[in-house]
Design an enzyme around this catalytic site. Structure first.
Site, PDB file in Angstrom:
ATOM      1  N   GLY A  74       1.213  -0.981  -0.232  1.00 50.70           N
ATOM      2  CA  GLY A  74       0.456  -0.141  -0.140  1.00 50.70           C
ATOM      3  C   GLY A  74       0.848   1.395  -0.061  1.00 50.70           C
ATOM      4  O   GLY A  74       0.468   2.304   0.847  1.00 50.70           O
ATOM      5  N   SER A 105       1.465   2.947  -2.861  1.00 46.61           N
ATOM      6  CA  SER A 105       1.219   4.237  -2.843  1.00 46.61           C
ATOM      7  C   SER A 105      -0.107   4.939  -3.203  1.00 46.61           C
ATOM      8  O   SER A 105       0.332   6.099  -3.147  1.00 46.61           O
ATOM      9  CB  SER A 105       0.277   3.603  -4.652  1.00 46.61           C
ATOM     10  OG  SER A 105      -0.774   2.677  -3.567  1.00 46.61           O
ATOM     11  N   TYR A 115     -12.358  -4.581  11.192  1.00 43.95           N
ATOM     12  CA  TYR A 115     -11.384  -3.957  11.601  1.00 43.95           C
ATOM     13  C   TYR A 115     -10.835  -4.198  12.773  1.00 43.95           C
ATOM     14  O   TYR A 115      -9.071  -4.197  12.782  1.00 43.95           O
ATOM     15  CB  TYR A 115     -11.798  -1.944  10.910  1.00 43.95           C
ATOM     16  CG  TYR A 115     -10.555  -1.496  10.929  1.00 43.95           C
ATOM     17  CD1 TYR A 115      -9.961  -1.936   9.752  1.00 43.95           C
ATOM     18  CD2 TYR A 115      -9.940  -0.177  12.059  1.00 43.95           C
ATOM     19  CE1 TYR A 115      -8.637  -0.687   8.991  1.00 43.95           C
ATOM     20  CE2 TYR A 115      -8.374   0.508  11.646  1.00 43.95           C
ATOM     21  CZ  TYR A 115      -7.815   0.225  10.859  1.00 43.95           C
ATOM     22  OH  TYR A 115      -7.330   0.985  10.640  1.00 43.95           O
TER      23      TYR A 115
HETATM   24  P1  NAP Z   1      -5.348   4.916   2.487  1.00 41.24           P
HETATM   25  O1  NAP Z   1      -4.593   6.175   2.061  1.00 41.24           O
HETATM   26  O2  NAP Z   1      -6.558   4.351   1.918  1.00 41.24           O
HETATM   27  O3  NAP Z   1      -4.209   3.890   1.367  1.00 41.24           O
HETATM   28  C1  NAP Z   1      -4.213   2.703   1.461  1.00 41.24           C
HETATM   29  C2  NAP Z   1      -3.134   2.129   0.371  1.00 41.24           C
HETATM   30  O4  NAP Z   1      -3.271   0.630   0.390  1.00 41.24           O
HETATM   31  C3  NAP Z   1      -3.051   2.197  -0.831  1.00 41.24           C
HETATM   32  O5  NAP Z   1      -1.908   2.540  -1.108  1.00 41.24           O
HETATM   33  C4  NAP Z   1      -3.946   1.067  -1.333  1.00 41.24           C
HETATM   34  O6  NAP Z   1      -3.453   0.898  -2.439  1.00 41.24           O
HETATM   35  C5  NAP Z   1      -3.772  -0.492  -0.249  1.00 41.24           C
HETATM   36  N1  NAP Z   1      -4.624  -1.238  -0.591  1.00 41.24           N
HETATM   37  C6  NAP Z   1      -5.091  -1.268  -0.366  1.00 41.24           C
HETATM   38  N2  NAP Z   1      -5.776  -2.581  -0.409  1.00 41.24           N
HETATM   39  C7  NAP Z   1      -4.592  -3.487  -0.464  1.00 41.24           C
HETATM   40  C8  NAP Z   1      -5.005  -4.786  -1.175  1.00 41.24           C
HETATM   41  N3  NAP Z   1      -5.386  -5.422  -0.921  1.00 41.24           N
HETATM   42  N4  NAP Z   1      -3.221  -4.710  -1.843  1.00 41.24           N
HETATM   43  C9  NAP Z   1      -2.527  -4.209  -2.087  1.00 41.24           C
HETATM   44  N5  NAP Z   1      -2.795  -2.773  -1.238  1.00 41.24           N
HETATM   45  C10 NAP Z   1      -3.771  -2.206  -0.509  1.00 41.24           C
HETATM   46  O7  NAP Z   1      -5.218   4.073   3.798  1.00 41.24           O
HETATM   47  P2  NAP Z   1      -4.166   4.995   4.559  1.00 41.24           P
HETATM   48  O8  NAP Z   1      -4.530   6.096   5.770  1.00 41.24           O
HETATM   49  O9  NAP Z   1      -2.952   5.146   4.431  1.00 41.24           O
HETATM   50  O10 NAP Z   1      -3.952   3.129   5.238  1.00 41.24           O
HETATM   51  C11 NAP Z   1      -2.498   2.552   5.733  1.00 41.24           C
HETATM   52  C12 NAP Z   1      -2.367   1.483   6.675  1.00 41.24           C
HETATM   53  O11 NAP Z   1      -2.825   2.415   8.119  1.00 41.24           O
HETATM   54  C13 NAP Z   1      -3.640   0.847   6.948  1.00 41.24           C
HETATM   55  O12 NAP Z   1      -3.451   0.011   6.963  1.00 41.24           O
HETATM   56  C14 NAP Z   1      -4.199   1.459   7.846  1.00 41.24           C
HETATM   57  O13 NAP Z   1      -5.853   0.240   7.872  1.00 41.24           O
HETATM   58  C15 NAP Z   1      -3.372   2.418   8.732  1.00 41.24           C
HETATM   59  N6  NAP Z   1      -3.993   3.148   9.263  1.00 41.24           N
HETATM   60  C16 NAP Z   1      -4.782   4.156   8.978  1.00 41.24           C
HETATM   61  C17 NAP Z   1      -5.422   5.447  10.037  1.00 41.24           C
HETATM   62  C18 NAP Z   1      -5.940   6.560   9.310  1.00 41.24           C
HETATM   63  O14 NAP Z   1      -6.704   7.417   9.952  1.00 41.24           O
HETATM   64  N7  NAP Z   1      -5.817   6.701   7.967  1.00 41.24           N
HETATM   65  C19 NAP Z   1      -5.809   4.590  11.464  1.00 41.24           C
HETATM   66  C20 NAP Z   1      -4.956   3.878  11.863  1.00 41.24           C
HETATM   67  C21 NAP Z   1      -4.783   3.085  10.941  1.00 41.24           C
HETATM   68  P3  NAP Z   1      -4.101   1.824  -4.479  1.00 41.24           P
HETATM   69  O15 NAP Z   1      -3.728   3.221  -4.277  1.00 41.24           O
HETATM   70  O16 NAP Z   1      -4.062   0.653  -5.467  1.00 41.24           O
HETATM   71  O17 NAP Z   1      -6.229   1.621  -4.122  1.00 41.24           O
END
Ligand code: NAP
Length: 239
Positions: free
Chosen positions: A12, A14, A150
């Site tokens: 992830g 990207s 989740y």
């Molecule tokens: P995001 O902006 O929605 O980005 C998600 C990333 O994961 C994208 O690069 C997406 O790829 C990739 N992805 C999703 N499903 C995938 C799969 N099946 N195989 C490969 N890649 C996949 O999310 P984020 O907020 O940066 O979150 C990153 C991590 O932090 C996650 O594990 C999330 O649960 C965790 N997190 C986030 C928050 C928050 O508040 N944002 C808080 C706590 C934890 P594409 O671009 O191709 O879709």
């Protein structure tokens, strides 16, 4: 041909937190494998950022939730880079699909668990020689209503982090997890930040770069005695 023999894989990579971690790894001289599921254009943006800062990397498309796809992509990369070792693995790919349990469809349960928990297994098992950072969540520690899927996924990765850390510590490999609160990314774009930040002692959302800084510390030499830990980064929301 890579400019360096230090390789790192960010699932992830990207967008969001994964992008920031990829940029910082690139800045530290790693050749970064930027995994993504479907957003090739955003993965290219991450790579452009890495290259603009003098680093390098490549995009690696596969769905971490699929064992077959993950194995095929990782094995193909390894065959094309004989002798290369991926020293750092950041299991960051994740999705949320919030709904109260009484309305949760099987697909909503399985897709969220599949991405975080199966994804952790699918990517980690073939790459056990690498330093590991798993991006989990406050929800996996505290649980949040509407997030049984989740919270279960992230709680599972937290438990696996603690178990695996003990398996590989003797090899000098550390396994840690980072549990962010609310981070400003696409994942939280639908959340009313102005309303929610009243509940956050620090009074604001976290920036993805702040999570990336913590990840960089955990993979640094200075953190070599820290393993099996879950480090919260949540502005005091819950400790
Ligand atoms: P995001 O902006 O929605 O980005 C998600 C990333 O994961 C994208 O690069 C997406 O790829 C990739 N992805 C999703 N499903 C995938 C799969 N099946 N195989 C490969 N890649 C996949 O999310 P984020 O907020 O940066 O979150 C990153 C991590 O932090 C996650 O594990 C999330 O649960 C965790 N997190 C986030 C928050 C928050 O508040 N944002 C808080 C706590 C934890 P594409 O671009 O191709 O879709």
């Amino acid at each position: 041909m890579a400019k360096t023999n230090k390789y790192a894989l960010v699932t992830g990579g990207s967008r969001g937190i994964g992008r920031e971690i990829s940029l910082k790894l690139g800045g530290c001289g790693y050749h970064v494998l930027v995994n993504y599921k479907s957003n090739a254009a955003e993965a290219e943006k991450t790579l452009s950022g890495i290259r603009a800062a003098g680093g390098d990397g490549e995009a690696l498309q596969f769905d971490v939730a699929s064992g077959d796809e993950s194995t095929a992509a990782i094995e193909a990369w390894q065959k094309a880079h004989v002798g290369a070792c991926i020293e750092v693995v950041v299991n960051n790919a994740g999705i949320r699909d919030d709904v109260l349990m009484m309305w949760m469809e099987p697909q909503q349960w399985h897709s969220v668990i599949g991405t975080s928990l199966d994804g952790f297994y699918n990517v980690t098992r073939p790459l056990l020689k690498g330093m590991l950072v798993n991006i989990v969540s406050l929800s996996g520690i505290k649980g949040l209503p509407g997030q049984a899927n989740y919270a279960a996924a992230k709680g599972g990765v937290i438990a696996a982090t603690k178990a695996l850390a003990q398996e590989v510590a003797k090899k000098g490999v550390t396994v840690n997890a980072i549990a962010p609160g609310f981070v400003r990314t696409d994942m939280t774009a639908d959340i009313d930040e102005a309303e929610l930040r009243k509940q956050i002692p620090a009074g604001r959302f976290c920036e993805p770069a702040e999570v990336a800084d913590l990840a960089m510390f955990l993979i640094s030499e200075q953190a070599s005695y820290i393993t099996g830990e879950v480090i919260s980064i949540n502005g005091g929301l819950y400790t």
